[in-house]
Design a protein around this motif. Structure first.
Motif, PDB file in Angstrom:
ATOM      1  N   VAL A  21      66.951 -81.552 119.913  1.00 54.45           N
ATOM      2  CA  VAL A  21      65.644 -82.039 120.056  1.00 54.45           C
ATOM      3  C   VAL A  21      65.861 -83.716 120.253  1.00 54.45           C
ATOM      4  CG1 VAL A  21      63.496 -83.074 119.205  1.00 54.45           C
ATOM      5  CG2 VAL A  21      64.226 -80.408 118.914  1.00 54.45           C
ATOM      6  N   LEU A  22      66.595 -84.252 119.261  1.00 50.03           N
ATOM      7  CA  LEU A  22      67.012 -85.499 119.329  1.00 50.03           C
ATOM      8  C   LEU A  22      67.915 -86.202 120.567  1.00 50.03           C
ATOM      9  CD1 LEU A  22      67.397 -86.413 115.472  1.00 50.03           C
ATOM     10  CD2 LEU A  22      65.540 -86.968 116.675  1.00 50.03           C
ATOM     11  N   ARG A  23      68.655 -85.357 120.904  1.00 48.58           N
ATOM     12  CA  ARG A  23      69.207 -85.503 122.135  1.00 48.58           C
ATOM     13  C   ARG A  23      68.370 -86.019 123.228  1.00 48.58           C
ATOM     14  NH1 ARG A  23      74.727 -82.290 123.062  1.00 48.58           N
ATOM     15  NH2 ARG A  23      75.108 -84.083 124.616  1.00 48.58           N
ATOM     16  N   ALA A  71      64.789 -86.401 122.975  1.00 46.63           N
ATOM     17  CA  ALA A  71      63.554 -87.232 122.477  1.00 46.63           C
ATOM     18  C   ALA A  71      64.195 -88.349 121.273  1.00 46.63           C
ATOM     19  CB  ALA A  71      62.788 -86.469 122.117  1.00 46.63           C
ATOM     20  N   PRO A  72      65.079 -89.143 121.451  1.00 47.82           N
ATOM     21  CA  PRO A  72      65.753 -90.090 120.612  1.00 47.82           C
ATOM     22  C   PRO A  72      64.517 -90.807 119.858  1.00 47.82           C
ATOM     23  CG  PRO A  72      66.780 -90.369 122.509  1.00 47.82           C
ATOM     24  CD  PRO A  72      65.575 -89.557 122.695  1.00 47.82           C
ATOM     25  N   THR A  73      63.350 -91.080 119.911  1.00 44.73           N
ATOM     26  CA  THR A  73      62.708 -91.517 119.071  1.00 44.73           C
ATOM     27  C   THR A  73      61.617 -90.786 118.600  1.00 44.73           C
ATOM     28  OG1 THR A  73      61.002 -91.850 120.960  1.00 44.73           O
ATOM     29  CG2 THR A  73      62.489 -93.643 120.755  1.00 44.73           C
ATOM     30  N   ALA A  74      61.892 -89.462 118.797  1.00 44.88           N
ATOM     31  CA  ALA A  74      60.851 -88.351 118.249  1.00 44.88           C
ATOM     32  C   ALA A  74      60.913 -88.347 116.519  1.00 44.88           C
ATOM     33  CB  ALA A  74      61.132 -87.103 118.540  1.00 44.88           C
ATOM     34  N   ARG A  75      59.789 -88.335 116.052  1.00 44.14           N
ATOM     35  CA  ARG A  75      59.671 -88.057 114.389  1.00 44.14           C
ATOM     36  C   ARG A  75      59.678 -86.456 114.389  1.00 44.14           C
ATOM     37  NH1 ARG A  75      57.837 -92.071 111.177  1.00 44.14           N
ATOM     38  NH2 ARG A  75      57.008 -90.375 109.903  1.00 44.14           N
ATOM     39  N   LEU A  76      60.836 -86.148 113.504  1.00 40.08           N
ATOM     40  CA  LEU A  76      60.773 -84.735 113.074  1.00 40.08           C
ATOM     41  C   LEU A  76      60.303 -84.203 111.909  1.00 40.08           C
ATOM     42  CD1 LEU A  76      64.653 -84.055 114.408  1.00 40.08           C
ATOM     43  CD2 LEU A  76      62.492 -84.246 115.580  1.00 40.08           C
ATOM     44  N   ARG A  77      59.459 -83.232 111.832  1.00 41.25           N
ATOM     45  CA  ARG A  77      58.926 -82.523 110.717  1.00 41.25           C
ATOM     46  C   ARG A  77      59.496 -81.035 110.534  1.00 41.25           C
ATOM     47  NH1 ARG A  77      53.678 -83.918 111.528  1.00 41.25           N
ATOM     48  NH2 ARG A  77      54.042 -85.888 110.031  1.00 41.25           N
ATOM     49  N   ALA A  78      60.550 -81.066 109.584  1.00 36.07           N
ATOM     50  CA  ALA A  78      61.210 -79.647 109.326  1.00 36.07           C
ATOM     51  C   ALA A  78      60.566 -78.931 108.523  1.00 36.07           C
ATOM     52  CB  ALA A  78      62.689 -79.875 109.034  1.00 36.07           C
ATOM     53  N   ARG A  79      60.217 -77.615 108.597  1.00 35.66           N
ATOM     54  CA  ARG A  79      59.685 -76.739 107.618  1.00 35.66           C
ATOM     55  C   ARG A  79      60.628 -75.520 107.506  1.00 35.66           C
ATOM     56  NH1 ARG A  79      57.629 -80.475 106.326  1.00 35.66           N
ATOM     57  NH2 ARG A  79      55.417 -81.158 106.622  1.00 35.66           N
ATOM     58  N   ARG A  80      61.233 -75.194 106.314  1.00 37.83           N
ATOM     59  CA  ARG A  80      61.927 -74.133 106.284  1.00 37.83           C
ATOM     60  C   ARG A  80      61.320 -72.768 106.085  1.00 37.83           C
ATOM     61  NH1 ARG A  80      65.970 -74.622 101.228  1.00 37.83           N
ATOM     62  NH2 ARG A  80      63.963 -73.798 100.121  1.00 37.83           N
ATOM     63  N   VAL A  81      61.397 -71.864 106.955  1.00 35.26           N
ATOM     64  CA  VAL A  81      60.722 -70.545 107.268  1.00 35.26           C
ATOM     65  C   VAL A  81      61.790 -69.463 107.233  1.00 35.26           C
ATOM     66  CG1 VAL A  81      58.654 -71.614 108.166  1.00 35.26           C
ATOM     67  CG2 VAL A  81      60.563 -70.853 109.775  1.00 35.26           C
ATOM     68  N   LEU A  82      63.202 -69.798 107.462  1.00 29.43           N
ATOM     69  CA  LEU A  82      64.207 -68.867 107.549  1.00 29.43           C
ATOM     70  C   LEU A  82      65.206 -69.157 106.212  1.00 29.43           C
ATOM     71  CD1 LEU A  82      65.037 -68.836 111.138  1.00 29.43           C
ATOM     72  CD2 LEU A  82      63.774 -67.197 110.113  1.00 29.43           C
ATOM     73  N   MET A 119      65.735 -77.947 123.726  1.00 32.22           N
ATOM     74  CA  MET A 119      66.291 -78.742 124.836  1.00 32.22           C
ATOM     75  C   MET A 119      64.976 -78.859 125.631  1.00 32.22           C
ATOM     76  SD  MET A 119      68.757 -78.430 128.221  1.00 32.22           S
ATOM     77  CE  MET A 119      68.632 -79.635 129.582  1.00 32.22           C
ATOM     78  N   VAL A 120      64.207 -77.814 125.859  1.00 29.72           N
ATOM     79  CA  VAL A 120      62.885 -77.996 126.543  1.00 29.72           C
ATOM     80  C   VAL A 120      61.742 -78.894 125.534  1.00 29.72           C
ATOM     81  CG1 VAL A 120      60.971 -76.561 127.546  1.00 29.72           C
ATOM     82  CG2 VAL A 120      63.340 -75.877 127.736  1.00 29.72           C
ATOM     83  N   ALA A 121      61.817 -78.419 124.393  1.00 33.49           N
ATOM     84  CA  ALA A 121      60.889 -79.209 123.387  1.00 33.49           C
ATOM     85  C   ALA A 121      61.239 -80.523 123.413  1.00 33.49           C
ATOM     86  CB  ALA A 121      61.117 -78.435 121.989  1.00 33.49           C
ATOM     87  N   GLY A 122      62.550 -81.043 123.193  1.00 36.70           N
ATOM     88  CA  GLY A 122      63.226 -82.388 123.471  1.00 36.70           C
ATOM     89  C   GLY A 122      62.585 -82.823 124.644  1.00 36.70           C
ATOM     90  N   LEU A 123      62.884 -82.402 125.829  1.00 33.81           N
ATOM     91  CA  LEU A 123      62.441 -83.061 126.905  1.00 33.81           C
ATOM     92  C   LEU A 123      60.948 -83.433 127.134  1.00 33.81           C
ATOM     93  CD1 LEU A 123      64.735 -80.934 129.559  1.00 33.81           C
ATOM     94  CD2 LEU A 123      64.942 -83.382 129.079  1.00 33.81           C
TER      95      LEU A 123
END
Length: 388
Positions: free
Chosen positions: A187-189, A191-202, A347-351
């Motif tokens: 994702v960051l590659r 969308a380098p400025t994106a703020r990520l919010r990780a949630r552990r579901v696996l 990749m699609v989400a990041g674009l």
């Protein structure tokens, strides 16, 4: 090729409450035994209808779980079909608690094991972003990494959403440990400025269930808004129809949120959920100009992106295997290559997130541009072909 039967046996051995159901021969699904999920507004009515089998009801954000009495041996698939109705319009939003997967070569997630890689250049924004964009990643969690260790959004991550690398303490990296960290890097590659919010579901074995995913989605809908949600996971359902409970949870995110999900790695056209849901962008994997051999495909796929030998951020871990010809096969120093529809999806989400941030667009408008069939090639079974 990975032995899918052996993979299934490992899942069942680790998750003792999981069973295989196969109402239609050759089209299996995995569910939690004696559990029904019900959308919150339908919980009381469903509980009343199954009261002869119901032991108790557990209410939670967005979903209630009905735990059925094992001695009664209820068929949860039959109950779900009966309560929901067999027509196009379901009466109650009820479904078995399907397992969602990310285990290598088992219906979803990575198509093989990760391989150690040398350093990958850190993502660098080409220009200042016009607006902040948040991408939620529902996965195995997130481990520290130099690419984002100093980011304020990473410091806000809770311990409950950290990666678990070796849950069974066998000194080996769990099969899907690092998956969330890898996805975050992809994702960051883009969308380098994106703020990520990780949630552990696996878990580190790449297995979770719909209940965990729905609760995480409800949390996003209630208080943790995200512009884009990445779901590099999924499942086949017992009736090959979408789980109405999961569908409601995704709809509750609202029209401003774009959901992107992997098409799965079974190499077939059987619908894979939630990627096959209409509001969700389902992503298949490319190998060069062609569909990756492991990637699912079909009318329900919206896009395809590179998914073979993807390079990204990863965890640090040194397993017990000795070096071979000077290379250590299970020592990871923060980078890896991996293959699967799981890695085409971010990749699609990041674009989408990158375009929304750089041009000040809504995520929905950015998604429409990224998936614009007038400007990109298409394939009947893969949707829009995206290479960059």
């Amino acid at each position: 090729m990975f032995d899918q039967q052996a993979g299934l046996e490992r899942v069942l051995a680790r998750h003792r409450d999981a069973i295989v159901v196969e109402p239609v021969p050759g089209r299996p699904a995995l569910i939690r035994r004696d559990q029904l999920l019900v959308a919150g507004p339908d919980a009381a009515a469903a509980e009343d209808l199954v009261r002869r089998w119901c032991d108790r009801r557990e209410d939670g954000a967005g979903v209630a779980r009905l735990l059925l009495r094992a001695p009664a041996r209820p068929d949860v698939c039959e109950l779900a079909a009966e309560l929901g109705g067999d027509g196009p319009h379901r009466r109650l939003a009820v479904a078995p608690n399907h397992l969602v997967h990310g285990q290598p070569m088992w219906w979803s997630g990575p198509a093989d094991r990760p391989r150690p890689a040398g350093p990958v250049p850190a993502p660098r924004p080409a220009a200042d972003a016009c607006r902040d964009v948040t991408v939620a990643i529902l996965d195995t969690g997130l481990s520290p990494h130099p690419w984002y260790a100093d980011a304020d959004w990473f410091r806000e991550q809770g311990e409950e959403d950290a990666e678990t690398l070796d849950a069974d303490l066998d000194r080996e990296l769990d099969p899907q440990a690092g998956h969330g960290t890898f996805v975050a890097g992809v994702v960051l590659r883009h969308a380098p400025t994106a703020r990520l919010r990780a949630r552990r579901v696996l878990g580190g074995d790449g297995v979770g269930d719909e209940l965990g995913v729905i609760r995480a989605l409800a949390r996003l809908a209630d208080r943790d808004h995200a512009d884009v949600v990445n779901l590099s996971l999924g499942c086949h359902t017992y009736d090959d129809r979408p789980s109405p409970v999961l569908a409601r949870a995704i709809a509750a995110l609202g029209r401003r949120t774009v959901v992107v999900a992997c098409a799965g790695n079974a190499g077939g056209d059987r619908p894979f959920w939630p990627a096959a849901l209409k509001p969700v962008i389902g992503v298949a994997a490319l190998d060069g100009d062609d569909r990756a051999w492991f990637s699912n495909y079909g009318w329900w796929v919206d896009a395809a992106a590179p998914g073979v030998d993807v390079a990204s951020s990863f965890v640090r871990f040194d397993g017990p295997r000795p070096p071979v010809d000077g290379a250590d096969p299970d020592r990871f120093d923060g980078f890896a290559t991996w293959s699967g529809t799981s890695f085409a999806t971010p990749m699609v989400a990041g674009l989408i997130a990158g375009m929304a941030a750089s041009e000040g667009l809504s995520a929905v408008t950015a998604a429409e541009r990224i998936l614009d069939q007038k400007n990109r090639p298409t394939h009947p079974d893969l949707g829009v072909i995206i290479r960059s």
